[in-house]
Design an enzyme around this catalytic site. Sequence first.
Site, PDB file in Angstrom:
ATOM      1  N   ALA A  80     -14.957  -2.768 -44.869  1.00  0.00           N
ATOM      2  CA  ALA A  80     -15.154  -2.845 -43.425  1.00  0.00           C
ATOM      3  C   ALA A  80     -13.887  -2.493 -42.655  1.00  0.00           C
ATOM      4  O   ALA A  80     -13.910  -1.682 -41.720  1.00  0.00           O
ATOM      5  CB  ALA A  80     -15.646  -4.248 -43.044  1.00  0.00           C
ATOM      6  N   CYS A  84     -18.189  -3.265 -56.311  1.00  0.00           N
ATOM      7  CA  CYS A  84     -19.451  -3.234 -57.067  1.00  0.00           C
ATOM      8  C   CYS A  84     -19.313  -2.490 -58.395  1.00  0.00           C
ATOM      9  O   CYS A  84     -20.182  -2.605 -59.260  1.00  0.00           O
ATOM     10  CB  CYS A  84     -20.555  -2.597 -56.224  1.00  0.00           C
ATOM     11  SG  CYS A  84     -20.909  -3.485 -54.698  1.00  0.00           S
ATOM     12  N   ASP A 119     -18.595  -8.504 -44.457  1.00  0.00           N
ATOM     13  CA  ASP A 119     -19.173  -9.729 -45.004  1.00  0.00           C
ATOM     14  C   ASP A 119     -18.934 -10.963 -44.144  1.00  0.00           C
ATOM     15  O   ASP A 119     -19.640 -11.959 -44.280  1.00  0.00           O
ATOM     16  CB  ASP A 119     -18.613  -9.986 -46.404  1.00  0.00           C
ATOM     17  CG  ASP A 119     -19.047  -8.934 -47.410  1.00  0.00           C
ATOM     18  OD1 ASP A 119     -19.960  -8.151 -47.081  1.00  0.00           O
ATOM     19  OD2 ASP A 119     -18.470  -8.888 -48.521  1.00  0.00           O
ATOM     20  N   ASN A 124     -19.527  -0.976 -44.716  1.00  0.00           N
ATOM     21  CA  ASN A 124     -19.084   0.366 -44.339  1.00  0.00           C
ATOM     22  C   ASN A 124     -19.680   0.815 -43.008  1.00  0.00           C
ATOM     23  O   ASN A 124     -18.988   1.359 -42.150  1.00  0.00           O
ATOM     24  CB  ASN A 124     -19.448   1.360 -45.442  1.00  0.00           C
ATOM     25  CG  ASN A 124     -18.440   1.365 -46.575  1.00  0.00           C
ATOM     26  OD1 ASN A 124     -17.360   1.934 -46.447  1.00  0.00           O
ATOM     27  ND2 ASN A 124     -18.783   0.709 -47.671  1.00  0.00           N
ATOM     28  N   TYR A 157     -44.209  16.474 -55.059  1.00  0.00           N
ATOM     29  CA  TYR A 157     -44.977  16.285 -56.288  1.00  0.00           C
ATOM     30  C   TYR A 157     -44.761  17.427 -57.262  1.00  0.00           C
ATOM     31  O   TYR A 157     -44.822  18.608 -56.923  1.00  0.00           O
ATOM     32  CB  TYR A 157     -46.482  16.176 -56.002  1.00  0.00           C
ATOM     33  CG  TYR A 157     -47.301  16.382 -57.259  1.00  0.00           C
ATOM     34  CD1 TYR A 157     -47.275  15.431 -58.276  1.00  0.00           C
ATOM     35  CD2 TYR A 157     -48.046  17.551 -57.463  1.00  0.00           C
ATOM     36  CE1 TYR A 157     -47.987  15.623 -59.449  1.00  0.00           C
ATOM     37  CE2 TYR A 157     -48.760  17.752 -58.627  1.00  0.00           C
ATOM     38  CZ  TYR A 157     -48.728  16.791 -59.619  1.00  0.00           C
ATOM     39  OH  TYR A 157     -49.420  16.976 -60.783  1.00  0.00           O
TER      40      TYR A 157
END
Length: 553
Positions: free
Chosen positions: A11, A42, A284, A306, A426
């Site tokens: 941040a 992470c 956070d 972010n 598809y």
Amino acid sequence: MKIVIIGGVAAGTSVAAKARRNDEQAEIVIFDKDTDISYAVCGIPYVFTGEVENFDELSPRDTTFFKEKYNVDIFTRHEVLDVSYQEKKIIVKNLKNDEIFEEHFDKLVFATGTYFNTPEVFQNVQAKNVFSVKDITSGKNIMNYLEQEEANSVVIIGGGFVGLEMAEQLKKRGIATSIVVPHNQVMSTFDEDLALRIEDEITRQGIWLIKNSEIVEIQGDKRVKTLVLEGDQELSADFFIVATGVKPLVTLAEKIGVKLGETGAIQVNSSMETNLENVYATGDVAEKFSRINGKPLWLPLATHANKEGRIAGDAMTGGSSRNQGILGTSILRFFDLTIGQTGLSEKMAKKQGYDVEILYNQKNDRPNYISDKKILIKAVADRKTHQLLGVQIIGNAGVDKRLDVFATALSFGAKAEDLFQLDLAYSPVYSTTKDPVNYTGMALTNALSRGKMITPAKLLSWLEAGEELQLIDARPLQEYAENHIEGAKNIPLKELRTHLQGLDKEKRVVVYCNTGVTANAAQNILLNEGFKEVYNLNGGNVNYQMMRNHMDG
């Protein structure tokens, strides 16, 4: 203008980068008490098996990078001790030499992140074999222990994202792994019926899972040897990882009168500004709000940090960026499963007062002549408006693709009917002609408009209460003989029209097949023939038997 940012991870650095892009004249300074900045927290678990080569890969940008590219001064190993809003200054301690000094600001940003939600029994433990996972240093500490000490077994306390990611990686290293959670399920943001499937995978991978068990005592001094659980159960290991979550670090902000929201994080407006003018909070430490209904949320995710940093940096320098809320979209790989969620879970939607329709949709990710990998989609919709509220997905392939489609649909307020109309790519090597997303929309629309669904839990409650109903198994006789719901009558779909005389149109009917598709066809036949109340078992016999087995277990 001088912008001072407290915190230099996702941040804080995002604030600085965007503010600099908008304003070349502003003085921008970041203080962070850690050694590393702007790192990919992470990615830490994946260093332990070499998926990420080393911890340096997770910190590609240093203070020199930000100075050269953005002309931003970042001071690491500098702790902000105090803030004076009236005097527009902060008190900073240089942790390298203990020097204490003042720094003035025009605009102040709290990007202070979180602190560990450490269980009370661990709070004063200083043992060398007890770890947490929060930053690069913590990851390096675990790696050093694995390389230097005997580490053949581990107990992980906590069953959230970090707990499961670390369990996967350490188990792959050949370490005997156990998980202890004090609650009745892992992954608490998921509904229990989805968490049960995750727990099945935990067990299948040879990991010992202990639920509903608090740790009451820790045995060992400089090195923890044993955890004593409720009921005097003991659990020993070579090392321990505490992964019981985090809380927003609001101490400095609260001290100067910054208002906290109902989640305990800092309350901000759409510009990420607090109740104090020119004081911002991002990442956070900041409270979020739901993009679906505007209700307060708090989810500590790097994606949010972010985006919020960029929004704050833009807004404080005259830009038009404003926060539009979050869905809490998140994803996890756990061995052979991919697990994802976006929007509201069933339990969250009910808690917020929605009258919900639930759909379990189990499909192959591609045609069965190419792939036998399954996807289970649990979709939640508002019965009143048909608005899609949330989705949880578990599967062996193709989960990320579908999750992102659902997240996009939720962002634009899609209804169940809209999902079927989506024009998705598809080819047999990528999808089915009716993609699982399309089919979810089709089946959910049917459930909302005509074809009532019943969950396994509701059917179990009817059966246990002795409710009068006609329970029809619409599968072929061979499948019925292998496994069926007690009390069900086998009438295969192709024979249903010739057996209508033996059924009571006034009595409640529940039809089921393996996953719900054949039963939907049976349901339509009965409704067209004038049966008054016909339900399709949500997720079919597969879903029912899984739930029943766990209840019996």
